[in-house]
Every structure is written in structure tokens, then in C-alpha cells.
Design a protein around this motif. Structure first.
Motif, PDB file in Angstrom:
ATOM      1  N   GLU A  32      47.319  79.940  62.671  1.00  0.00           N
ATOM      2  CA  GLU A  32      46.787  79.736  64.154  1.00  0.00           C
ATOM      3  C   GLU A  32      47.707  78.598  64.812  1.00  0.00           C
ATOM      4  OE1 GLU A  32      44.150  81.358  67.600  1.00  0.00           O
ATOM      5  OE2 GLU A  32      43.536  80.869  65.959  1.00  0.00           O
ATOM      6  N   ASP A  33      46.916  77.240  63.758  1.00  0.00           N
ATOM      7  CA  ASP A  33      47.469  75.630  64.310  1.00  0.00           C
ATOM      8  C   ASP A  33      48.813  75.770  64.125  1.00  0.00           C
ATOM      9  OD1 ASP A  33      47.028  76.103  61.724  1.00  0.00           O
ATOM     10  OD2 ASP A  33      45.620  74.244  61.666  1.00  0.00           O
ATOM     11  N   SER A  34      49.606  76.331  63.329  1.00  0.00           N
ATOM     12  CA  SER A  34      51.124  75.623  62.944  1.00  0.00           C
ATOM     13  C   SER A  34      52.262  76.120  63.646  1.00  0.00           C
ATOM     14  CB  SER A  34      50.706  76.565  61.177  1.00  0.00           C
ATOM     15  OG  SER A  34      50.445  75.932  60.449  1.00  0.00           O
ATOM     16  N   GLN A  35      53.107  75.408  63.264  1.00  0.00           N
ATOM     17  CA  GLN A  35      54.368  75.713  64.763  1.00  0.00           C
ATOM     18  C   GLN A  35      55.287  76.137  64.062  1.00  0.00           C
ATOM     19  OE1 GLN A  35      56.027  71.979  66.237  1.00  0.00           O
ATOM     20  NE2 GLN A  35      57.585  73.129  66.857  1.00  0.00           N
ATOM     21  N   LEU A  36      55.891  77.129  64.312  1.00  0.00           N
ATOM     22  CA  LEU A  36      56.509  77.599  63.063  1.00  0.00           C
ATOM     23  C   LEU A  36      58.000  76.897  63.328  1.00  0.00           C
ATOM     24  CD1 LEU A  36      57.773  80.160  61.914  1.00  0.00           C
ATOM     25  CD2 LEU A  36      58.101  81.115  64.140  1.00  0.00           C
ATOM     26  N   LEU A  37      58.990  77.118  62.658  1.00  0.00           N
ATOM     27  CA  LEU A  37      60.618  76.482  62.960  1.00  0.00           C
ATOM     28  C   LEU A  37      61.254  77.138  62.746  1.00  0.00           C
ATOM     29  CD1 LEU A  37      60.062  72.776  61.785  1.00  0.00           C
ATOM     30  CD2 LEU A  37      60.153  73.255  63.888  1.00  0.00           C
ATOM     31  N   ALA A  52      55.801  73.468  60.609  1.00  0.00           N
ATOM     32  CA  ALA A  52      56.787  72.176  60.799  1.00  0.00           C
ATOM     33  C   ALA A  52      55.762  71.216  59.703  1.00  0.00           C
ATOM     34  CB  ALA A  52      55.565  71.520  62.604  1.00  0.00           C
ATOM     35  N   GLY A  53      55.738  70.486  59.452  1.00  0.00           N
ATOM     36  CA  GLY A  53      54.872  69.236  59.010  1.00  0.00           C
ATOM     37  C   GLY A  53      54.726  69.483  57.163  1.00  0.00           C
ATOM     38  N   GLN A  54      55.050  71.101  56.968  1.00  0.00           N
ATOM     39  CA  GLN A  54      55.120  71.455  55.447  1.00  0.00           C
ATOM     40  C   GLN A  54      56.575  71.279  54.985  1.00  0.00           C
ATOM     41  OE1 GLN A  54      52.979  74.930  55.578  1.00  0.00           O
ATOM     42  NE2 GLN A  54      51.568  74.472  56.321  1.00  0.00           N
ATOM     43  N   THR A  55      56.807  71.447  53.978  1.00  0.00           N
ATOM     44  CA  THR A  55      58.415  70.812  53.201  1.00  0.00           C
ATOM     45  C   THR A  55      58.599  72.394  52.016  1.00  0.00           C
ATOM     46  OG1 THR A  55      57.270  70.028  50.907  1.00  0.00           O
ATOM     47  CG2 THR A  55      57.995  68.452  52.586  1.00  0.00           C
ATOM     48  N   ALA A  56      57.608  73.126  51.639  1.00  0.00           N
ATOM     49  CA  ALA A  56      57.598  74.192  51.208  1.00  0.00           C
ATOM     50  C   ALA A  56      57.048  75.135  52.066  1.00  0.00           C
ATOM     51  CB  ALA A  56      56.424  74.527  49.647  1.00  0.00           C
ATOM     52  N   PRO A  57      58.238  76.507  52.512  1.00  0.00           N
ATOM     53  CA  PRO A  57      58.136  77.118  52.977  1.00  0.00           C
ATOM     54  C   PRO A  57      56.823  78.360  52.878  1.00  0.00           C
ATOM     55  CG  PRO A  57      60.370  77.870  51.927  1.00  0.00           C
ATOM     56  CD  PRO A  57      59.413  76.912  51.206  1.00  0.00           C
TER      57      PRO A  57
END
Length: 159
Positions: A44-49, A112-117
């Protein structure tokens, strides 16, 4: 009353403020995390890219969502993005025999902010009209209806 020098009273006051901050902020937030039995595809607190579904890519360009390359069938990219962001998952216990199935679809979700999917794998269920969803590297399975699987993974619900 305790007789303490002014410097010690300042230390007591600082310590009391820190404890109060922990009580008012830290404990309720931690309890909320522990009691959250709601599982989502995207935290919920993440942004989908981006969501990669085979050769298709759901990409955010500014405030608009687009499918690249354009899908053969009419797919509303904004609705697809909303589905990925807001689908609530139902955990399910799966027998060991069901884990040996081959996935029928795979999605790679970039946040957003994460290198690994995040990699989500979709498996057929023993029950007709249902699918099992698993995050790669995790043991927990989630139950999806055929309609949810078709909406999220752009598959035919007859598969």
C-alpha cells in the motif's frame, strides 16, 4: 520530591519525551503492521512504476498509464494499473502436490525505490474457475478467481 541538579532534570525530560514519542508513534504503527491481515499485490505504501506481462509492459508515463506494445484486445491501461495497485489477496493453504504445477502466467512488478522487481506467478488451481498466485521466493499462495486472473494477467479465463 527528588533533588536533582538542573542538568539531570533536563536529561530526565529528554528521556521522557523520547519515551512519549515511542508510545504515541511507534507502538500504534507497529501494532497496525502486525494486525494487518490484508495482503496486496503491491504494498500500500509503494508506488507502482511498471508491470511486465510477458511481452506487454504496463508503464506509467507521467500521470497516464500505457501498454507497450499496444494490446490486440481493448485493454484499459488505467484500469489494469488500478487492479494491480488495489487487489486484495486471500491467503490459502496449498497441498504439496499442487506446488509442482507449471505457472500459466508471470508478472514482473517494478516499484519506485526498489531495484529488484516483485515476481508474481499464476498457477491453475484444482478447483475450476480459480487460480493460485504466489510471489517468487515465498511459500504463501493466494486464491484468485478466473475473472481476477484474466484482469490482472490478461489471460483468457478459459485457460
Amino acid at each position: 520530591m527528588l533533588k536533582l541538579p538542573r542538568r539531570n532534570w533536563n536529561n530526565v525530560l529528554i528521556f521522557a519525551v523520547l519515551v512519549l514519542m515511542f508510545v504515541l508513534y511507534g507502538i500504534p504503527q507497529r501494532l497496525q503492521q502486525l494486525s494487518a491481515d490484508e495482503h496486496r499485490l503491491v504494498p500500500e505504501d509503494s508506488q507502482l512504476l511498471m508491470v511486465a506481462l510477458g511481452e506487454l509492459r504496463l508503464i506509467q508515463a507521467g500521470s497516464v498509464w500505457r501498454l507497450q506494445p499496444a494490446a490486440d484486445k481493448a485493454v484499459d491501461a488505467a484500469k489494469l494499473a488500478m487492479a494491480w495497485q488495489h487487489t486484495i489477496l486471500t491467503p490459502v493453504d496449498v497441498e504439496h502436490d499442487s506446488k509442482s504445477h507449471v505457472p500459466v502466467a508471470q508478472a514482473s512488478v517494478q516499484l519506485a525505490g526498489q531495484t529488484a522487481p516483485l515476481i508474481w506467478l499464476l498457477y491453475p488451481s484444482a478447483e475450476p474457475g480459480q487460480y493460485l498466485l504466489q510471489q517468487a521466493g515465498q511459500s504463501q499462495f493466494y486464491l484468485l478467481t478466473a475473472a481476477q486472473a484474466a484482469q490482472l494477467f490478461l489471460i483468457d479465463s478459459a485457460e
